[in-house]
Design a protein around this motif. Structure first.
Motif, PDB file in Angstrom:
ATOM      1  N   ARG A  99       0.829  -1.218   0.000  1.00  0.00           N
ATOM      2  CA  ARG A  99       0.000   0.000   0.000  1.00  0.00           C
ATOM      3  C   ARG A  99       0.859   1.262   0.000  1.00  0.00           C
ATOM      4  O   ARG A  99       0.367   2.358   0.219  1.00  0.00           O
ATOM      5  CB  ARG A  99      -0.920  -0.007   1.232  1.00  0.00           C
ATOM      6  CG  ARG A  99      -2.028  -1.047   1.129  1.00  0.00           C
ATOM      7  CD  ARG A  99      -3.027  -0.925   2.269  1.00  0.00           C
ATOM      8  NE  ARG A  99      -2.465  -1.387   3.535  1.00  0.00           N
ATOM      9  CZ  ARG A  99      -2.580  -0.728   4.687  1.00  0.00           C
ATOM     10  NH1 ARG A  99      -3.183   0.444   4.738  1.00  0.00           N
ATOM     11  NH2 ARG A  99      -2.055  -1.231   5.797  1.00  0.00           N
ATOM     12  N   GLY A 100       2.151   1.105  -0.216  1.00  0.00           N
ATOM     13  CA  GLY A 100       3.036   2.271  -0.331  1.00  0.00           C
ATOM     14  C   GLY A 100       3.537   2.795   1.001  1.00  0.00           C
ATOM     15  O   GLY A 100       4.085   3.903   1.074  1.00  0.00           O
ATOM     16  N   LEU A 101       3.350   2.029   2.061  1.00  0.00           N
ATOM     17  CA  LEU A 101       3.784   2.473   3.382  1.00  0.00           C
ATOM     18  C   LEU A 101       5.168   1.920   3.706  1.00  0.00           C
ATOM     19  O   LEU A 101       5.602   0.924   3.128  1.00  0.00           O
ATOM     20  CB  LEU A 101       2.791   1.991   4.451  1.00  0.00           C
ATOM     21  CG  LEU A 101       1.381   2.582   4.330  1.00  0.00           C
ATOM     22  CD1 LEU A 101       0.382   1.785   5.170  1.00  0.00           C
ATOM     23  CD2 LEU A 101       1.382   4.054   4.758  1.00  0.00           C
ATOM     24  N   THR A 102       5.841   2.591   4.631  1.00  0.00           N
ATOM     25  CA  THR A 102       7.149   2.133   5.106  1.00  0.00           C
ATOM     26  C   THR A 102       7.039   1.776   6.586  1.00  0.00           C
ATOM     27  O   THR A 102       7.028   2.663   7.435  1.00  0.00           O
ATOM     28  CB  THR A 102       8.206   3.250   4.929  1.00  0.00           C
ATOM     29  OG1 THR A 102       8.214   3.640   3.559  1.00  0.00           O
ATOM     30  CG2 THR A 102       9.586   2.765   5.343  1.00  0.00           C
ATOM     31  N   PRO A 103       6.943   0.491   6.909  1.00  0.00           N
ATOM     32  CA  PRO A 103       6.888   0.110   8.328  1.00  0.00           C
ATOM     33  C   PRO A 103       8.234   0.375   8.977  1.00  0.00           C
ATOM     34  O   PRO A 103       9.270   0.010   8.417  1.00  0.00           O
ATOM     35  CB  PRO A 103       6.596  -1.399   8.293  1.00  0.00           C
ATOM     36  CG  PRO A 103       6.176  -1.699   6.884  1.00  0.00           C
ATOM     37  CD  PRO A 103       6.835  -0.671   6.022  1.00  0.00           C
ATOM     38  N   ILE A 104       8.237   1.040  10.142  1.00  0.00           N
ATOM     39  CA  ILE A 104       9.523   1.269  10.806  1.00  0.00           C
ATOM     40  C   ILE A 104       9.592   0.714  12.217  1.00  0.00           C
ATOM     41  O   ILE A 104      10.670   0.614  12.774  1.00  0.00           O
ATOM     42  CB  ILE A 104       9.921   2.768  10.813  1.00  0.00           C
ATOM     43  CG1 ILE A 104       8.955   3.590  11.632  1.00  0.00           C
ATOM     44  CG2 ILE A 104      10.056   3.317   9.413  1.00  0.00           C
ATOM     45  CD1 ILE A 104       9.453   5.036  11.794  1.00  0.00           C
ATOM     46  N   ALA A 105       8.458   0.321  12.787  1.00  0.00           N
ATOM     47  CA  ALA A 105       8.527  -0.144  14.175  1.00  0.00           C
ATOM     48  C   ALA A 105       7.449  -1.183  14.483  1.00  0.00           C
ATOM     49  O   ALA A 105       6.368  -1.174  13.882  1.00  0.00           O
ATOM     50  CB  ALA A 105       8.369   1.041  15.137  1.00  0.00           C
ATOM     51  N   LEU A 106       7.802  -2.054  15.427  1.00  0.00           N
ATOM     52  CA  LEU A 106       6.823  -2.938  16.056  1.00  0.00           C
ATOM     53  C   LEU A 106       6.648  -2.446  17.486  1.00  0.00           C
ATOM     54  O   LEU A 106       7.641  -2.104  18.138  1.00  0.00           O
ATOM     55  CB  LEU A 106       7.332  -4.380  16.124  1.00  0.00           C
ATOM     56  CG  LEU A 106       7.580  -5.135  14.823  1.00  0.00           C
ATOM     57  CD1 LEU A 106       8.147  -6.522  15.137  1.00  0.00           C
ATOM     58  CD2 LEU A 106       6.270  -5.261  14.057  1.00  0.00           C
ATOM     59  N   VAL A 107       5.397  -2.432  17.949  1.00  0.00           N
ATOM     60  CA  VAL A 107       5.143  -2.004  19.324  1.00  0.00           C
ATOM     61  C   VAL A 107       4.396  -3.118  20.053  1.00  0.00           C
ATOM     62  O   VAL A 107       3.301  -3.516  19.634  1.00  0.00           O
ATOM     63  CB  VAL A 107       4.306  -0.704  19.362  1.00  0.00           C
ATOM     64  CG1 VAL A 107       3.992  -0.315  20.803  1.00  0.00           C
ATOM     65  CG2 VAL A 107       5.043   0.425  18.648  1.00  0.00           C
ATOM     66  N   GLY A 108       5.000  -3.630  21.094  1.00  0.00           N
ATOM     67  CA  GLY A 108       4.351  -4.661  21.901  1.00  0.00           C
ATOM     68  C   GLY A 108       3.892  -4.077  23.226  1.00  0.00           C
ATOM     69  O   GLY A 108       4.391  -3.036  23.669  1.00  0.00           O
ATOM     70  N   SER A 109       2.955  -4.758  23.870  1.00  0.00           N
ATOM     71  CA  SER A 109       2.450  -4.298  25.163  1.00  0.00           C
ATOM     72  C   SER A 109       2.855  -5.279  26.252  1.00  0.00           C
ATOM     73  O   SER A 109       2.734  -6.491  26.083  1.00  0.00           O
ATOM     74  CB  SER A 109       0.924  -4.197  25.145  1.00  0.00           C
ATOM     75  OG  SER A 109       0.497  -3.345  24.104  1.00  0.00           O
ATOM     76  N   ALA A 110       3.350  -4.734  27.351  1.00  0.00           N
ATOM     77  CA  ALA A 110       3.723  -5.576  28.502  1.00  0.00           C
ATOM     78  C   ALA A 110       3.263  -4.872  29.775  1.00  0.00           C
ATOM     79  O   ALA A 110       4.055  -4.245  30.426  1.00  0.00           O
ATOM     80  CB  ALA A 110       5.231  -5.823  28.520  1.00  0.00           C
TER      81      ALA A 110
END
Ligand code: PLP
Length: 477
Positions: A219-230
């Motif tokens: 879709r033309g996006l640039t993923p730069i991060a994963l965010v997890g919850s703890a």
């Protein structure tokens, strides 16, 4: 000199007011059980009460007395509501000293003790959390701000390597709303947040990450991060950090863990497995006002490579910050934190560490984790009640349930139970909606809560539920 000014600053007046206040607060702690856990009042009633105090120029002692009496009593053992901790009294006392000195801490020369203590607190907690030996960080004002700061660092690292793009990050669909806010603040728009679907414990399904990344790129996006919850706020669910770290490594993404509530579980030998892999994350948010006994708001933001903390705000305010090119200019904390003037947050933790030692934190985290299990057992013993899931730590969601109740009835009934409990004031619990179903929610944040308070609360829920069902049956509904 004005008489008023002289009086307001007079040491003798402070001594008198201070002794009176400490006596008041110590009496309060001794007798907190005599108060309703949650004194009920409408907004209008509260407003009128305090308007009247102001109108007649009430004295300090009376004002403090009224504030104490009308507050939700976190130190009450039947306080089972939101995640804020009843602070250790010494931590609160530290705040009085910090407020009076009011030194601010943007630059070292304005806040020497606070800055030194902040570095020591961060180092000590990096050890206790068993982070990487190169880890560093700072204290800041709230988990929401820490998460934004971390994500700005993630973006800065991306830009230093690969230039621009339409950025996005991947996050648990049940993550705290502040992640979505951070994305909007950064101007990434609605596309900037990609929700990862969850399993029946509301954990991110990490096996979907590869596909979601591909889809985002298509879709033309640039993923730069994963965010997890703890952990997640509503249900206390821990995302699997090791699987997230593997995915982040494979795709060269920044891994941020929002551990505002629950990263402290690393200190609990019985539950530390919930955050296995924590040493691999790029950045970590940890609220000391949730599970580490400090007054709100006291947040640690940790980076695996301590120097990453300098990425967020590379532009300089020269009048504050020295022109040194030294990246480890650790003593001028405003190079890394959002705040310019900042409270001496470190004193709240430093005093506890020094006077009681880190075992205090271990004892607290272990105790409230045990209380979560205890409450779950109490729910399981009562056929009218149902857990959302077996709790991981001190956040427990459950509801009144009977198989013959349809969705509208069980949601209405649990909402009503919660309203009646709030009005009764005996205990304080909250509610949450999970996939359209209303649940009652408790956070066991007071280490002195006992089985007796938990049982009394559960009995009240059962009694209110049965009462309502009997009423409905009588009305022939
Ligand atoms: C409480 C919480 C926040 C927000 O932190 P504040 O300190 O209230 O700004 C963010 N994320 C999670 C998981 C939380 O539990």
């Amino acid at each position: 000199m004005s008489d008023l000014l002289t009086r307001a600053y007079a040491p003798a007046e402070f001594r008198r007011q201070g002794h009176a206040l400490i006596d008041q607060l110590a009496d309060y702690l001794e007798r907190v059980d005599d108060y309703p856990a949650n004194p009920y009042a409408t907004p209008e009633e509260s407003l009128e009460e305090f308007r009247a105090l102001l109108a007649r120029g009430a004295g300090a002692e009376e004002i403090f007395e009224r504030v104490i009496a009308r507050s939700v009593h976190l130190h009450h053992p039947a306080y089972l509501g939101h995640q804020v901790v009843p602070p250790a009294p010494l931590s609160a006392l530290s705040d009085v000293a910090a407020s009076l000195l009011n030194t601010g801490m943007a630059i070292f020369e304005m806040g020497r003790p606070g800055t030194a203590m902040e570095r020591l607190v961060i180092e000590r907690f990096a050890e206790l959390l068993e982070l990487d030996s190169g880890a560093g960080g700072f204290l800041t004002s709230g988990g929401s701000l820490a998460n934004l700061t971390a994500l700005l660092a993630a973006r800065a690292r991306h830009e230093s390597r690969d230039g621009g793009g339409r950025y996005c990050l991947l996050v648990n669909e049940h993550a705290h709303y502040c992640i979505e806010r951070a994305v909007r603040v950064m101007g990434w728009g609605a596309d900037g947040i990609v929700h990862v679907p969850t399993d029946d414990h509301l954990r991110m399904r990490t096996e979907l990450i590869d596909g979601l990344l591909q889809d985002a790129r298509d879709r033309g996006l640039t993923p730069i991060a994963l965010v997890g919850s703890a952990c997640t706020t509503a249900t206390g669910t821990y995302d699997p950090i090791t699987a997230l770290a593997d995915a982040a490594e494979k795709h060269q993404l920044w891994l941020h863990i929002d551990g505002a509530h629950g990263a402290a579980v690393r200190l609990d030998p019985a539950r530390r497995h919930l955050v296995e892999g924590l040493e691999r994350v790029d950045s970590l948010t940890l609220d000391f006002h949730k599970m580490l006994m400090a007054p709100a708001i006291t947040t640690g933001l940790f980076f695996r490579r301590g120097t990453d903390a300098y990425r967020t705000f590379q532009q300089r305010a020269e009048y504050l910050l020295t022109a040194t090119e030294e990246p480890e200019d650790w003593a001028n904390i405003a190079r890394r934190s959002f705040e310019c003037t900042k409270r001496m947050l470190s004193l709240r933790i430093f005093t506890l560490l020094s006077v009681y030692g880190s075992q205090l934190f271990v004892d607290y985290v272990s105790r409230v984790g045990e209380l979560g299990q205890e409450l779950a057992r109490g729910v399981n013993r009562r056929p009218e009640l149902e857990l959302f899931m077996p709790p991981d730590i001190n956040i427990v969601c459950f509801r009144f349930h009977r198989p013959d109740l349809d969705l509208a009835s069980r949601n209405g009934l649990n909402g009503l139970i919660r309203t009646r409990m709030t009005e009764s004031g005996q205990t304080y619990i909250v509610q949450t909606t999970l996939d359209g179903e209303v649940y009652l929610r408790c956070t066991l944040t007071n280490a002195f809560t006992t089985t007796a308070e938990l049982d009394a609360m559960l009995e009240q829920v059962v009694a209110l539920g049965n009462e309502w069902l009997a009423l409905r049956a009588n009305l022939g509904a």
